[in-house]
Design a protein around this motif. Sequence first.
Motif, mmCIF file in Angstrom:
data_model
loop_
_atom_site.group_PDB
_atom_site.id
_atom_site.type_symbol
_atom_site.label_atom_id
_atom_site.label_comp_id
_atom_site.label_asym_id
_atom_site.label_seq_id
_atom_site.Cartn_x
_atom_site.Cartn_y
_atom_site.Cartn_z
ATOM 1 N N GLY A 158 0.770 -1.304 -0.084
ATOM 2 C CA GLY A 158 0.087 -0.059 -0.029
ATOM 3 C C GLY A 158 1.025 1.265 -0.041
ATOM 4 N N LYS A 159 2.182 1.233 0.259
ATOM 5 C CA LYS A 159 2.927 2.384 0.474
ATOM 6 C C LYS A 159 3.057 2.901 -1.064
ATOM 7 C CE LYS A 159 5.497 0.852 4.558
ATOM 8 N NZ LYS A 159 6.621 0.530 5.053
ATOM 9 N N ASP A 160 3.503 2.223 -1.940
ATOM 10 C CA ASP A 160 3.592 2.800 -3.307
ATOM 11 C C ASP A 160 2.418 2.346 -4.235
ATOM 12 O OD1 ASP A 160 5.903 4.221 -2.577
ATOM 13 O OD2 ASP A 160 6.902 2.134 -2.392
ATOM 14 N N ASP A 161 1.448 1.879 -3.750
ATOM 15 C CA ASP A 161 0.187 1.225 -4.800
ATOM 16 C C ASP A 161 -0.650 2.286 -4.889
ATOM 17 O OD1 ASP A 161 -1.347 -0.308 -5.803
ATOM 18 O OD2 ASP A 161 -1.378 -1.756 -4.266
ATOM 19 N N GLU A 162 -0.628 2.507 -6.522
ATOM 20 C CA GLU A 162 -1.588 3.760 -7.016
ATOM 21 C C GLU A 162 -2.809 3.313 -7.379
ATOM 22 O OE1 GLU A 162 -0.902 7.103 -7.147
ATOM 23 O OE2 GLU A 162 1.062 6.951 -6.166
ATOM 24 N N ARG A 163 -3.084 1.867 -7.115
ATOM 25 C CA ARG A 163 -4.385 1.398 -7.466
ATOM 26 C C ARG A 163 -5.372 2.275 -6.492
ATOM 27 N NH1 ARG A 163 -3.965 -4.504 -6.533
ATOM 28 N NH2 ARG A 163 -2.780 -3.942 -4.793
ATOM 29 N N VAL A 164 -6.643 1.962 -7.291
ATOM 30 C CA VAL A 164 -7.845 2.537 -6.479
ATOM 31 C C VAL A 164 -8.643 1.156 -5.782
ATOM 32 C CG1 VAL A 164 -10.114 3.233 -6.696
ATOM 33 C CG2 VAL A 164 -8.282 4.379 -7.975
ATOM 34 N N CYS A 165 -9.118 1.427 -4.529
ATOM 35 C CA CYS A 165 -9.615 0.399 -3.716
ATOM 36 C C CYS A 165 -11.108 0.106 -4.272
ATOM 37 C CB CYS A 165 -9.847 1.029 -2.460
ATOM 38 S SG CYS A 165 -10.921 -0.219 -1.320
ATOM 39 N N ASN A 166 -11.170 -1.159 -4.865
ATOM 40 C CA ASN A 166 -12.553 -1.407 -5.668
ATOM 41 C C ASN A 166 -13.658 -1.886 -4.592
ATOM 42 O OD1 ASN A 166 -11.290 -1.629 -8.078
ATOM 43 N ND2 ASN A 166 -10.547 -3.551 -7.935
ATOM 44 N N ILE A 201 -5.042 -5.590 2.111
ATOM 45 C CA ILE A 201 -5.177 -5.420 0.732
ATOM 46 C C ILE A 201 -5.124 -6.603 0.009
ATOM 47 C CG2 ILE A 201 -4.777 -3.911 -1.465
ATOM 48 C CD1 ILE A 201 -6.250 -2.235 0.699
ATOM 49 N N THR A 202 -6.202 -7.178 -0.839
ATOM 50 C CA THR A 202 -5.889 -8.405 -1.538
ATOM 51 C C THR A 202 -5.344 -7.974 -3.180
ATOM 52 O OG1 THR A 202 -8.085 -7.947 -2.747
ATOM 53 C CG2 THR A 202 -8.166 -9.007 -0.455
ATOM 54 N N PRO A 203 -4.922 -8.995 -3.909
ATOM 55 C CA PRO A 203 -4.200 -8.671 -5.284
ATOM 56 C C PRO A 203 -5.184 -8.202 -5.992
ATOM 57 C CG PRO A 203 -3.619 -10.699 -4.215
ATOM 58 C CD PRO A 203 -4.512 -10.318 -3.245
ATOM 59 N N SER A 204 -6.634 -8.032 -5.741
ATOM 60 C CA SER A 204 -7.469 -7.643 -6.823
ATOM 61 C C SER A 204 -8.042 -6.366 -6.255
ATOM 62 C CB SER A 204 -8.769 -8.405 -6.863
ATOM 63 O OG SER A 204 -9.429 -8.594 -5.600
ATOM 64 N N ALA A 205 -7.234 -5.741 -5.330
ATOM 65 C CA ALA A 205 -7.253 -4.325 -4.818
ATOM 66 C C ALA A 205 -8.754 -3.983 -4.076
ATOM 67 C CB ALA A 205 -7.508 -3.312 -5.832
#
Length: 244
Positions: free
Chosen positions: A29-37, A98-102
């Motif tokens: 989560g520190k450098d994760d730019e994904r959006v929480c689904n 956080i799961t691999p699927s965000a």
Amino acid sequence: MKTWQKISIIALIAGLLGFLIFAVIRFSGKDDERVCNNVVITVKDNAQLHFITQDNVKKMLTKDKFKLKGEKINSIKISEIQKLILSNPAVRKADCYITPSADLKIDVWQREPLFRVSGTENYYVDTEGKILPLSDDFVVYVPIVTGNVSKEFAKGELMKFILFIKNNEFWNAQIEQIDVMPTHEIVLIPRVGNHEIELGKLENYESKLNKLQTFYLEGLNKIGWGDYKTISLKYKDQVVCTKR
């Protein structure tokens, strides 16, 4: 070992280490730019207990204004979410990740009430000696403790005694209420029969109850359960009965 084999092993190890480093960075989560689904809340033991529901957890998060779904994962404060959930006295354990699927996954385990204290203060005590508030939504069917009960006594000697009752098939089916005298002597109210059991102090209770179980099976089953008002185990090596 041949040189090419050594090189292959080193390359394999380097590749695995590289993947692990990538995975840690990717999903920490520190450098994760994904959006929480989605936010997926699971109460693991909700078939047996009902202190905490998915709605309860959602309300806790909403009250503290946590924005989760649609937010960047690197902005979600997972440790603070876990700390908030654990602040609920009915929660025994909580895992947030956080799961691999965000998805943000929140797993919650509840505390298990062992008995209920009913008096000047009303609360449950769980199997680890923790104090739990009563719930407005439901009632847990556990032994009731009345009388002069301090929290220190409830979480100490009394909890150990009631754990013994719970883990004993015969007595777990028999004992409905426990009354505590000012001297910390114990009176048991059984489900069967119209008598009280004077246990006395909580010392040698296992031996006392073994004697009483023998008396129940070999005595009361023959002469009847309605003849006695009290059965006292306070005296060493004796079962003293008082007739009505």
